[in-house]
Design an enzyme around this catalytic site. Structure first.
Site, PDB file in Angstrom:
ATOM      1  CG  HIS A  21     -12.492   2.572  19.196  1.00  0.00           C
ATOM      2  ND1 HIS A  21     -12.854   2.654  20.519  1.00  0.00           N
ATOM      3  CD2 HIS A  21     -12.210   3.849  18.801  1.00  0.00           C
ATOM      4  CE1 HIS A  21     -12.795   3.921  20.921  1.00  0.00           C
ATOM      5  NE2 HIS A  21     -12.404   4.667  19.894  1.00  0.00           N
ATOM      6  CG  HIS A 167      -4.896   6.721  19.618  1.00  0.00           C
ATOM      7  ND1 HIS A 167      -5.183   7.684  18.670  1.00  0.00           N
ATOM      8  CD2 HIS A 167      -5.873   6.819  20.558  1.00  0.00           C
ATOM      9  CE1 HIS A 167      -6.256   8.350  19.029  1.00  0.00           C
ATOM     10  NE2 HIS A 167      -6.707   7.832  20.176  1.00  0.00           N
TER      11      HIS A 167
END
EC number: 3.1.4.37
Length: 237
Positions: A21, A167
């Protein structure tokens, strides 16, 4: 998930498993004390997120484009892909931060100043809003919403520049530092799995690894990673 499971085996202990995610923002304002309110808050936030993402210009190939592999001392950033700061991704994060983190916090803070009689202190020393039956004084001083909205927008914009760090985490772990032998093994596995030549190059974004759609989830990240709870989700088209 296959790559993440393979990388997990390289780290000590039993690193927690989690879905790949990109975190858009933390500290989303949701009422968790009343189930009905929680449900309506989640629906309202996810619906607004879909409207926000649809309002952004469709002038890119991917909302999320993976960059090089990196590591930090932090448990939650032990091993991760950097993510390119696509203008739409940054704009989306800024909108969400403004509406569902900064603005609710600023409104609450202003209310505490203007209407202290509506608040009390709980057993832990925290300032909390009184329940309706506890608040006998009906006087409520209005707050300056236009100013608060403007300041929330400014703070969210600043956050998007100074703090937003998109990220994609691969491993959560306490190991530090990662020695050179382990780094070589990590990079080899990533490169073999993704069929790329170099996973720590600044030019990794040229490989086009990423996606434009996906699923947006609102997650209660309390306690152990394995105990995190998905409060709601919505498909991005």
């Amino acid at each position: 998930m296959t790559l993440m499971s393979s990388l997990n085996t390289l780290f000590p202990g039993q690193p927690p498993k989690f879905e790949p995610h990109i975190t858009i923002s933390s500290n989303i304002d949701v009422d968790l004390d009343h189930p009905d309110k929680t449900k309506s808050d989640v629906y309202r936030i996810l619906s607004a997120c879909l409207v926000a993402i649809d309002s952004l210009p469709k002038n890119h190939s991917n909302l999320v484009t993976l960059g090089k592999v990196d590591s930090q001392r932090k448990f939650f950033k032990k091993l991760y892909f950097q993510v390119a700061r696509d203008p739409n991704l940054v704009s989306f994060a800024t909108i969400i931060r403004e509406l569902f983190v900064q603005l609710p916090a600023d409104i609450e803070q202003e209310n505490m100043k203007k209407n202290p009689h509506l608040y009390t202190t709980d057993s832990h020393g925290n300032t909390v809003k009184k329940k309706s039956k506890q608040s006998q004084d009906g006087r409520v001083e209005e707050i300056d919403m236009p100013r608060i909205q403007r300041e929330a927008q400014e703070q969210a914009s600043l956050w998007s520049v100074t703090e937003f760090d998109p990220h994609l985490s691969l491993v959560y772990n306490d190991l530090h530092p990662i020695d050179s032998a382990l780094w070589r093994t990590i990079k080899t596995r990533i490169q073999d799995y993704l069929n790329i030549d170099n996973c720590d190059s600044d030019d990794l974004t040229d490989n086009g690894l990423g996606w434009d759609n996906g699923i947006l989830k609102l997650v209660l990240c309390e306690g152990d990673v394995n105990d995190w709870v998905v409060l709601g989700s919505a498909d991005l088209h």
